[in-house]
Design a protein around this motif. Structure first.
Motif, mmCIF file in Angstrom:
data_model
loop_
_atom_site.group_PDB
_atom_site.id
_atom_site.type_symbol
_atom_site.label_atom_id
_atom_site.label_comp_id
_atom_site.label_asym_id
_atom_site.label_seq_id
_atom_site.Cartn_x
_atom_site.Cartn_y
_atom_site.Cartn_z
ATOM 1 N N PRO A 33 39.406 55.767 2.441
ATOM 2 C CA PRO A 33 38.445 55.159 3.513
ATOM 3 C C PRO A 33 37.781 56.224 4.503
ATOM 4 C CG PRO A 33 40.342 53.687 3.652
ATOM 5 C CD PRO A 33 40.761 54.926 3.172
ATOM 6 N N GLU A 34 36.505 56.221 4.436
ATOM 7 C CA GLU A 34 35.694 57.554 5.117
ATOM 8 C C GLU A 34 36.174 57.690 6.813
ATOM 9 O OE1 GLU A 34 31.518 59.521 4.791
ATOM 10 O OE2 GLU A 34 31.574 57.133 4.146
ATOM 11 N N GLU A 35 36.196 56.315 7.093
ATOM 12 C CA GLU A 35 36.806 56.534 8.602
ATOM 13 C C GLU A 35 38.019 57.141 9.004
ATOM 14 O OE1 GLU A 35 37.835 52.478 6.961
ATOM 15 O OE2 GLU A 35 36.071 53.536 6.790
ATOM 16 N N ILE A 36 38.853 57.396 8.075
ATOM 17 C CA ILE A 36 40.112 58.241 7.997
ATOM 18 C C ILE A 36 39.966 59.412 7.209
ATOM 19 C CG2 ILE A 36 41.455 55.938 8.465
ATOM 20 C CD1 ILE A 36 42.785 56.677 5.616
ATOM 21 N N GLU A 37 38.913 59.711 6.669
ATOM 22 C CA GLU A 37 38.932 61.123 6.025
ATOM 23 C C GLU A 37 38.294 62.345 7.313
ATOM 24 O OE1 GLU A 37 38.781 64.495 4.019
ATOM 25 O OE2 GLU A 37 39.653 62.752 3.558
ATOM 26 N N TYR A 38 37.700 61.558 7.982
ATOM 27 C CA TYR A 38 37.269 62.782 9.015
ATOM 28 C C TYR A 38 38.019 62.345 10.459
ATOM 29 C CZ TYR A 38 33.800 63.026 5.418
ATOM 30 O OH TYR A 38 33.329 63.191 4.250
ATOM 31 N N ASP A 39 38.290 63.430 11.181
ATOM 32 C CA ASP A 39 39.045 63.545 12.283
ATOM 33 C C ASP A 39 38.409 64.296 13.354
ATOM 34 O OD1 ASP A 39 40.222 65.942 11.612
ATOM 35 O OD2 ASP A 39 42.008 64.952 10.773
ATOM 36 N N ALA A 40 39.026 64.403 14.603
ATOM 37 C CA ALA A 40 38.804 65.036 15.677
ATOM 38 C C ALA A 40 38.846 66.665 15.332
ATOM 39 C CB ALA A 40 39.690 64.867 16.798
ATOM 40 N N HIS A 41 39.504 67.201 14.295
ATOM 41 C CA HIS A 41 39.734 68.426 13.806
ATOM 42 C C HIS A 41 38.449 68.873 13.208
ATOM 43 C CE1 HIS A 41 43.707 68.253 15.502
ATOM 44 N NE2 HIS A 41 44.201 67.426 14.575
ATOM 45 N N ASP A 42 37.668 67.940 12.713
ATOM 46 C CA ASP A 42 36.304 68.199 11.996
ATOM 47 C C ASP A 42 35.273 68.872 12.989
ATOM 48 O OD1 ASP A 42 37.395 68.063 9.600
ATOM 49 O OD2 ASP A 42 37.395 65.973 9.650
ATOM 50 N N ALA A 43 35.246 68.418 14.252
ATOM 51 C CA ALA A 43 34.340 68.921 15.167
ATOM 52 C C ALA A 43 34.459 70.528 15.286
ATOM 53 C CB ALA A 43 34.760 68.280 16.930
#
Length: 159
Positions: A33-43
């Motif tokens: 799911p796209e919503e769990i692929e990206y997280d705060a560490h991607d900022a």
């Protein structure tokens, strides 16, 4: 000279290329799911190093990221001297070319430059052999992540 190179991601265009590869591999192919692929560490963050493999024409082929410091410790449960390799992805067209191994080595080089003693990762179980060939050793029980079986692995960078 190879038809592709691996380098640290620099700037918004490189980061967008990293995210496009991850979307193709994890979200589209593996149905994470796209919503769990990206997280705060991607900022854009000093505790995260993204690496990018690109063809000579600039086409993105693969990516990976290194978390270090408290970000890595929260991910791996390890001490701050251990980095966390994650989000390693290689496009279907680039598989078998050595791109994945080059990305892992680039993450390890970044970890060494930061003075880290080891790198941990959560490997999809089908990829255990790939990481073992690169010197990683599995530990702990299998666990699900995004519905995919994983194992924790570690490689010491210095003795």
């Amino acid at each position: 000279m190879s038809a592709w190179t691996v380098r640290p991601a620099a700037g918004p265009a490189d980061r967008a290329a990293c995210f496009a590869v991850r979307r193709e591999v994890f979200v589209t192919e593996q149905r994470v799911p796209e919503e769990i692929e990206y997280d705060a560490h991607d900022a854009e963050d000093a505790a995260t190093v993204h690496v990018l493999a690109v063809r000579a024409d600039g086409t993105p082929l693969g990516t990976g990221r290194l978390l270090h410091g408290p970000a890595a410790a929260s991910r791996t449960g390890a001490d701050p001297g251990v980095g966390a390799l994650g989000r390693l992805a290689v496009t279907r067209s680039a598989r078998g070319l050595g791109v994945g191994a080059a990305l892992v080595r680039a993450v390890e080089d970044a970890a060494r430059a930061l003075g880290l003693a080891a790198v941990d990762l959560h490997a999809q179980t089908h990829a255990l052999g790939f990481y073992e060939r690169l010197g990683y050793r599995a530990y702990g029980a299998e666990f699900p992540d995004a519905g995919i079986p994983h194992r924790s692995m570690r490689r010491a960078l210095r003795t």
